[in-house]
Design a protein around this motif. Structure first.
Motif, PDB file in Angstrom:
ATOM      1  N   ALA A 274       1.067  -1.299  -0.146  1.00 28.66           N
ATOM      2  CA  ALA A 274       0.600  -0.184  -0.127  1.00 28.66           C
ATOM      3  C   ALA A 274       0.806   1.210   0.429  1.00 28.66           C
ATOM      4  N   GLY A 275       0.069   2.443  -0.244  1.00 28.24           N
ATOM      5  CA  GLY A 275       0.634   3.324   0.021  1.00 28.24           C
ATOM      6  C   GLY A 275       2.083   4.173  -1.469  1.00 28.24           C
ATOM      7  N   LEU A 276       1.581   3.415  -2.671  1.00 26.57           N
ATOM      8  CA  LEU A 276       2.494   3.586  -3.387  1.00 26.57           C
ATOM      9  C   LEU A 276       1.881   4.254  -4.713  1.00 26.57           C
ATOM     10  N   ASP A 277       2.321   5.205  -5.675  1.00 31.26           N
ATOM     11  CA  ASP A 277       2.659   5.915  -6.392  1.00 31.26           C
ATOM     12  C   ASP A 277       1.585   5.398  -7.549  1.00 31.26           C
ATOM     13  N   PRO A 278       0.594   6.265  -7.895  1.00 30.23           N
ATOM     14  CA  PRO A 278      -0.553   5.532  -8.964  1.00 30.23           C
ATOM     15  C   PRO A 278       0.568   5.599 -10.691  1.00 30.23           C
ATOM     16  N   ASP A 279      -0.322   4.878 -11.316  1.00 28.23           N
ATOM     17  CA  ASP A 279       0.685   4.561 -12.305  1.00 28.23           C
ATOM     18  C   ASP A 279       2.206   5.003 -12.787  1.00 28.23           C
ATOM     19  N   THR A 280       2.756   3.570 -11.920  1.00 29.73           N
ATOM     20  CA  THR A 280       4.321   3.478 -11.837  1.00 29.73           C
ATOM     21  C   THR A 280       3.748   2.167 -12.440  1.00 29.73           C
ATOM     22  N   ASP A 281       5.821   2.294 -12.779  1.00 25.62           N
ATOM     23  CA  ASP A 281       5.723   0.332 -12.609  1.00 25.62           C
ATOM     24  C   ASP A 281       6.795  -0.138 -11.361  1.00 25.62           C
ATOM     25  N   TYR A 282       6.182  -0.908 -10.566  1.00 24.65           N
ATOM     26  CA  TYR A 282       7.008  -2.116  -9.895  1.00 24.65           C
ATOM     27  C   TYR A 282       7.796  -3.174 -10.431  1.00 24.65           C
ATOM     28  N   ASP A 283       9.192  -3.086 -10.239  1.00 23.84           N
ATOM     29  CA  ASP A 283       9.897  -4.741  -9.898  1.00 23.84           C
ATOM     30  C   ASP A 283       8.984  -5.102  -8.452  1.00 23.84           C
ATOM     31  N   VAL A 284       8.516  -6.370  -8.280  1.00 16.47           N
ATOM     32  CA  VAL A 284       8.373  -7.237  -6.973  1.00 16.47           C
ATOM     33  C   VAL A 284       9.443  -9.097  -7.422  1.00 16.47           C
ATOM     34  N   ALA A 285      10.017  -8.602  -5.930  1.00 16.28           N
ATOM     35  CA  ALA A 285      11.183 -10.193  -6.187  1.00 16.28           C
ATOM     36  C   ALA A 285      10.388 -10.472  -4.429  1.00 16.28           C
ATOM     37  N   LEU A 286       9.743 -12.276  -4.865  1.00 23.16           N
ATOM     38  CA  LEU A 286      10.051 -13.275  -4.061  1.00 23.16           C
ATOM     39  C   LEU A 286      10.836 -13.814  -3.269  1.00 23.16           C
ATOM     40  N   VAL A 287      11.555 -14.298  -2.895  1.00 21.23           N
ATOM     41  CA  VAL A 287      13.192 -15.038  -2.473  1.00 21.23           C
ATOM     42  C   VAL A 287      12.698 -16.168  -1.409  1.00 21.23           C
ATOM     43  N   PRO A 288      12.241 -17.111  -1.091  1.00 24.29           N
ATOM     44  CA  PRO A 288      12.297 -17.817  -0.600  1.00 24.29           C
ATOM     45  C   PRO A 288      13.554 -18.152   0.008  1.00 24.29           C
ATOM     46  N   GLU A 289      13.654 -18.443   1.377  1.00 24.53           N
ATOM     47  CA  GLU A 289      14.970 -18.665   2.293  1.00 24.53           C
ATOM     48  C   GLU A 289      14.316 -19.882   3.125  1.00 24.53           C
ATOM     49  N   SER A 290      15.357 -20.790   1.964  1.00 21.65           N
ATOM     50  CA  SER A 290      15.305 -21.890   3.503  1.00 21.65           C
ATOM     51  C   SER A 290      16.732 -22.814   3.200  1.00 21.65           C
ATOM     52  N   ASN A 291      16.381 -23.812   4.158  1.00 20.70           N
ATOM     53  CA  ASN A 291      18.139 -24.410   4.342  1.00 20.70           C
ATOM     54  C   ASN A 291      17.436 -26.115   4.359  1.00 20.70           C
ATOM     55  N   VAL A 292      16.087 -26.420   4.068  1.00 18.32           N
ATOM     56  CA  VAL A 292      15.386 -27.404   3.598  1.00 18.32           C
ATOM     57  C   VAL A 292      15.452 -27.809   2.175  1.00 18.32           C
ATOM     58  N   ARG A 293      15.789 -26.669   1.399  1.00 24.70           N
ATOM     59  CA  ARG A 293      15.436 -27.221  -0.353  1.00 24.70           C
ATOM     60  C   ARG A 293      15.790 -25.818  -0.966  1.00 24.70           C
TER      61      ARG A 293
END
Length: 441
Positions: A274-293
């Motif tokens: 939330a609280g983002l600027d209108p009409d703007t491109d955002y790059d999103v990254a989801l980084v899973p951190e795990s010591n299992v795999r």
């Protein structure tokens, strides 16, 4: 037809017959098997002719036949729209695409009123809700095939489904309000909304099936509920609370140094920025951190919607500059439907700024030559039925919007009437000499 956006398709006699539709192509094993719940919502009311329903039923059967249905993987369900919603088969009943196709082909039209809103609320409460047994954390897709109309409101219950994370595809067989259907489909509309004549549904089978599978791939980060100031991210469960955690990163594309980060537990499957600027491109990254795999990061680019001017704030200069073009934007996406031997229905989707149009002129004439006719359609309407046509004939139809400025904007399409009996020529009486009887040779 290239592009999935609000696809319009029509065929003329001799172009591509109904019996010559390409067979459903077998989809090979994907790199990552899809997993999720897929619901088909069919308009089964009395507003749909028996012939149209049979064509839609065949279309859905072609869509589902090659899908990799199975326990714990992809599940399919079919619900009818009528006076009351009716479940033809629920999620998990069929374990193969061929079995689901057989069930679709065996379904019977329910008739009654077109209570689509009631059917959507039913789908949310009885099939898509976790309290009703829906699987948490798996992608959910709704494919709504409609003739474009509903006897009750569609917007609120459809939004509730979107709030659950349901991806909505809409296939309209030629009628209905384009703007309302665009709002009901998932964004972007050009990917999730198709306008197709009922006899040409086979044209979009492979494209739509591919889009459905893309929406159900595991390990897919997706954005929903996009507004001018934020959006919701969702992803399938990749970790557990005990096996690791996630790091979310949000960066404005034009300002790579202004990153925002959020750490989430391993059992999280969504987050709202939330609280983002209108009409703007955002790059999103989801980084899973795990010591299992080892799990690879997932990336996505999301553009927020344009903002609205606040109270007392004047429009931006760019909006002023675009205003005249919007006011005089002509009709878009002509759709031909209900083709009969001597009549056919023409509808079109007016552009967003076309409210200033004083009305429409619909001109039509045979492609092979002949006198053209014209029909006047008042502002606020976007369809008309052309009468008195010749059977099995190709026509050129031109829809012209007239504006207050005196300018006009037009769009044309080819339309074909169905084959039918042609009038027999009347015999010409043979001349005879007065006082004598005419003799047959």
């Amino acid at each position: 037809m290239p592009g999935g956006s609000s696809t319009m398709a029509q065929a003329c006699p001799g172009d591509l017959g109904q019996d010559s539709a390409p067979p459903a192509r077998r989809v090979g094993p994907p790199a990552s098997a899809p997993r999720g719940d897929l619901m088909f919502l069919l308009d089964s009311s009395a507003s749909v002719s028996h012939y149209e329903f049979s064509r839609v039923r065949e279309f859905v059967g072609q869509l589902v036949a090659p899908l990799p249905l199975g326990t714990g993987a992809l599940r399919a369900s079919l619900v009818h729209v009528g006076t009351r919603p009716y479940t033809e088969f629920p999620f998990g009943q069929h374990s193969s695409g061929e079995a689901a196709q057989d069930a679709v082909r065996a379904s019977v039209q329910r008739m009654g009123d077109t209570h689509t809103g009631l059917a959507l609320a039913y789908a949310k409460e009885q099939l898509f809700a976790e309290a009703a047994g829906a699987r948490p954390g798996v992608p959910k897709v709704l494919v709504w095939v409609t003739d474009g109309g509903s006897s009750d409101p569609v917007g609120p219950p459809m939004q509730e489904l979107k709030d659950l994370g349901v991806t909505v595809f809409i296939v309209s067989t030629g009628r209905g309000n384009f703007l309302e259907l665009s709002a009901a489909a998932s964004a972007p509309a050009e990917k999730h909304l198709h306008f197709v004549d009922v006899d040409d549904l086979h044209i979009i089978v492979q494209e739509l099936r591919g889009s459905i599978l893309d929406a159900m791939r595991p390990q897919q980060l997706r954005a929903t509920e996009i507004t001018s100031s934020g959006f919701r991210l969702a992803w399938p469960p990749l970790l557990t609370a005990d096996s690791g955690y996630y790091v979310l990163e949000l960066v404005p594309s034009a300002q790579p140094g202004s990153a925002r980060r959020q750490q989430l537990p391993g059992n999280a499957t969504d987050w709202t920025w939330a609280g983002l600027d209108p009409d703007t491109d955002y790059d999103v990254a989801l980084v899973p951190e795990s010591n299992v795999r080892l799990l690879r990061p997932q990336q996505l680019r999301v553009r927020t919607r344009p903002g609205e001017a606040g109270p007392g704030a004047g429009p931006a200069p760019t909006q002023l500059a675009a205003l005249p073009a919007l006011e005089e934007a002509g009709p878009e996406r002509i759709v031909i439907s209900h083709a009969r031997p001597r009549s056919l229905r023409v509808s079109w989707a007016p552009a967003l700024g076309a409210a200033a149009a004083l009305g429409y002129h619909v001109q039509f004439g045979p492609l092979g030559g002949g006198a053209a006719q014209r029909v006047e359609v008042p502002a606020g309407r976007n369809c008309t039925t052309l009468q008195g046509l010749a059977p099995g004939t190709a026509y050129l139809v031109t829809v012209t919007a007239a504006f207050r400025s005196g300018r006009e904007s037009a769009l044309s399409a080819k339309a074909c009437t169905a084959d039918g009996p042609r009038p027999r020529p009347r015999p010409v009486p043979r001349a005879s000499t007065p006082g004598t009887a005419s003799r047959e040779p």
